[in-house]
Design an enzyme around this catalytic site. Structure first.
Site, mmCIF file in Angstrom:
data_model
loop_
_atom_site.group_PDB
_atom_site.id
_atom_site.type_symbol
_atom_site.label_atom_id
_atom_site.label_comp_id
_atom_site.label_asym_id
_atom_site.label_seq_id
_atom_site.Cartn_x
_atom_site.Cartn_y
_atom_site.Cartn_z
ATOM 1 N N LYS A 180 0.819 -1.207 0.000
ATOM 2 C CA LYS A 180 0.000 0.000 0.000
ATOM 3 C C LYS A 180 0.863 1.272 0.000
ATOM 4 O O LYS A 180 0.419 2.319 -0.459
ATOM 5 C CB LYS A 180 -0.924 0.032 1.219
ATOM 6 C CG LYS A 180 -1.825 -1.180 1.406
ATOM 7 C CD LYS A 180 -2.885 -1.286 0.336
ATOM 8 C CE LYS A 180 -4.039 -2.213 0.702
ATOM 9 N NZ LYS A 180 -3.668 -3.633 0.832
HETATM 10 C C1 LIG Z 1 -4.351 -4.721 0.329
HETATM 11 C C2 LIG Z 1 -3.557 -5.964 0.241
HETATM 12 C C3 LIG Z 1 -3.843 -6.942 -0.719
HETATM 13 C C4 LIG Z 1 -5.024 -6.832 -1.649
HETATM 14 O O1 LIG Z 1 -4.871 -5.803 -2.587
HETATM 15 P P1 LIG Z 1 -6.151 -5.248 -3.387
HETATM 16 O O2 LIG Z 1 -5.660 -4.095 -4.143
HETATM 17 O O3 LIG Z 1 -7.162 -4.896 -2.346
HETATM 18 O O4 LIG Z 1 -6.618 -6.368 -4.240
HETATM 19 C C5 LIG Z 1 -3.020 -8.037 -0.773
HETATM 20 N N1 LIG Z 1 -1.971 -8.185 0.077
HETATM 21 C C6 LIG Z 1 -1.682 -7.277 1.019
HETATM 22 C C7 LIG Z 1 -0.535 -7.523 1.944
HETATM 23 C C8 LIG Z 1 -2.450 -6.129 1.123
HETATM 24 O O5 LIG Z 1 -2.148 -5.223 2.059
#
Ligand SMILES: *Cc1c(COP(=O)(O)O)cnc(C)c1O
Length: 497
Positions: free
Chosen positions: A113
């Site tokens: 993120k």
């Molecule tokens: C948010 C997240 C995901 C999923 O990503 P999306 O964009 O919601 O599909 C997968 N792995 C981790 C570690 C995340 O923080």
């Protein structure tokens, strides 16, 4: 370039407006009216460049109302030296011939993120200077764990912003919880809710479109925005790393320029994989987008059947950031694949909220089948994948990445497709120490989170990120837990209105 709403095609806004608003007032998501195209020459020019320079080129295709200076300011602020634990920002790790792990967790909070949320505050404050003079921006976040921390870290002490994060009280890992509840900064707030991630997300969405709140906000010179992946400013930075990964694949000789790759993404809200779809639509040679889910496999079923049905049990898994039954960003894909049919998309979304399901047309489903493959992986297979990769490759991966690696292994076995693959790795393994440790270690002595971190280090020799190690013994600042129907009041309390 302009942006429109997935639920009302008459909407026409600039990139700045799309980013400051977060979500369209009709409840739809902002999407570009056309997807910019890049060709081989463009890619060739990117190859010798740094991540920052690549990002500037790609972002300028989408953020057409930002000047080059503004884009440079944003990108350099977000990815400057020292913020990410790799000079390449998002490096590729070669796991095997034709299998490359794209490490997206090198940023300040150790989850992918950061790739978007380090940039978003710059984009948002730059955009709001164009659209909302003298207004304070209130960022509301619903998180399944990683978005919350990454958003808090990105927005802490950013002038003219306040940020409030809601997380499901039992839906995040101990490390994720501690990362959020100990957050520093004058403009930040964190609240747990009694409910799951979908409750948090629905609550936040309802607040965004609540007319009373809108009025109260206007009176107080406040405006909402979203740091969730429904915000275009979250999605657009993610397109960059797929373009950049393709360049790296060419640069390191894994493929020749023009050759196809597969992309494998562990998926929750469908944001990360949607960014890969945009990269493909721009002209990056991608054969198949492989969508990996955990036991909450609503997307696997949808991509294989054309029916989205969230009427099913919800599981709390060892990959909590993917414990989601309503994948918001799918709406954007449906808009593009339906030939921008806003009426149709709106009907499907209404059906989702009233009946919990919808079925797409044969035309849309045919395109989905041509673009995507999908698979899912339960906690037991997640655990054995972590062990297998660690024992055979000496590579320690987190639970979310393991879901992707497992789904990819099965995809390859079933299809025989050996197209070189980029597998998105979304978190550092120490964010989920208990699950990762139990996968690689027969007997665990540790009793608390930080002893587990130490034990995992002793076992793997994988360096512990300083930003996680330093949480040990830190006293939480935010202890509030609220009912999911009380979120509106929490917002008012935080803002003192
Ligand atoms: C948010 C997240 C995901 C999923 O990503 P999306 O964009 O919601 O599909 C997968 N792995 C981790 C570690 C995340 O923080």
């Amino acid at each position: 370039m302009y942006y429109t709403s997935t639920r009302d095609k008459s909407v026409r806004v600039t990139a700045s407006e799309a980013i400051t608003k977060g979500i369209s007032s009709d409840g739809g998501l902002f999407v570009p009216t056309e997807i910019p195209k890049i060709n081989e020459d463009f890619i060739k020019e990117l190859i010798p460049l740094s991540y920052i320079e690549r990002a500037k080129r790609v972002l300028s295709l989408y953020l057409t109302d930002f000047s080059d200076e503004e884009i440079a300011y944003c990108v350099e602020g977000a990815y400057r030296q020292g913020k990410f634990s790799s000079d390449k920002v998002a490096p590729l790790y070669k796991l095997a011939d034709g299998e490359y792990v794209l490490e997206l967790w090198r940023g300040p909070t150790c989850a992918f993120k950061d790739m978007a949320l380090q940039l978003l505050p710059y984009l948002l404050t730059t955009a709001s200077e164009k659209t909302l003079k003298d207004t304070e921006i209130v960022i509301l976040v619903a998180t399944s764990g990683d978005t919350g921390k990454a958003a808090l870290e990105g927005f802490k002490d950013v002038p003219n912003t306040k940020i409030l994060v809601f997380y499901p009280v039992d839906g995040v890992s101990p490390m994720q919880k501690l990362q959020m509840t100990t957050q520093e900064g004058k403009n930040v707030s964190v609240c747990a809710i009694e409910g799951n991630f979908d409750d948090a997300q629905s609550g936040v969405k309802a607040i965004f479109t609540d007319k009373d709140i809108e009025k109260k906000f206007k009176e107080n010179n406040l405006a909402f925005s979203s740091a969730n992946s429904i915000n275009w400013g979250r999605l657009v930075p993610q397109i960059v790393y797929y373009v950049s990964a393709y360049c790296d694949m060419v640069e390191n000789g894994a493929i020749a320029l023009g050759e196809e790759i597969n992309i494998v993404v562990p998926t929750g809200n469908f944001g990360n994989i949607l960014a890969a779809y945009y990269a493909k639509k721009m002209g990056i040679p991608v054969k198949t987008l492989i969508c990996a889910s955990n036991a909450n496999n609503v997307l696997t079923d949808f991509l294989k059947s054309g029916t989205y049905d969230k009427n099913r049990d919800f599981y709390c898994t060892t990959s909590p950031s993917m414990d989601i039954l309503i994948s918001s960003n799918l709406e954007r894909l449906l808009f593009h694949l339906s030939g921008e049919n806003d009426v149709q998309v709106k009907e499907w979304m209404q059906s989702l909220s009233s009946n919990g399901k919808y079925t797409v047309t044969d035309e849309v489903f045919a395109q989905i089948k041509a673009l995507f493959d999908a698979g899912c992986c339960d906690d037991i297979a997640t655990k054995s994948t972590i062990a297998e990769i660690f024992n055979s490759k000496k590579y320690l991966c987190d639970t979310h990445t393991a879901v992707a690696l497992n789904v990819y292994k099965n995809y390859k076995a079933q299809t025989g497709d050996s197209t070189p693959a980029v597998i998105a790795s979304t978190a550092n393994p120490y964010k989920f120490s208990a699950s990762v440790l139990s996968a690689v270690s027969e007997e665990i002595k540790a009793e608390n989170e930080f002893d587990m971190v130490d034990e995992l280090f002793a076992k793997s020799n994988e360096p512990v990120p300083a930003q996680l190690a330093s949480l040990k013994g830190k006293e939480p600042r935010f202890k509030q837990v609220c009912n999911k129907n009380n979120m509106k009041q929490v917002v008012f309390d935080m803002l003192g209105i």
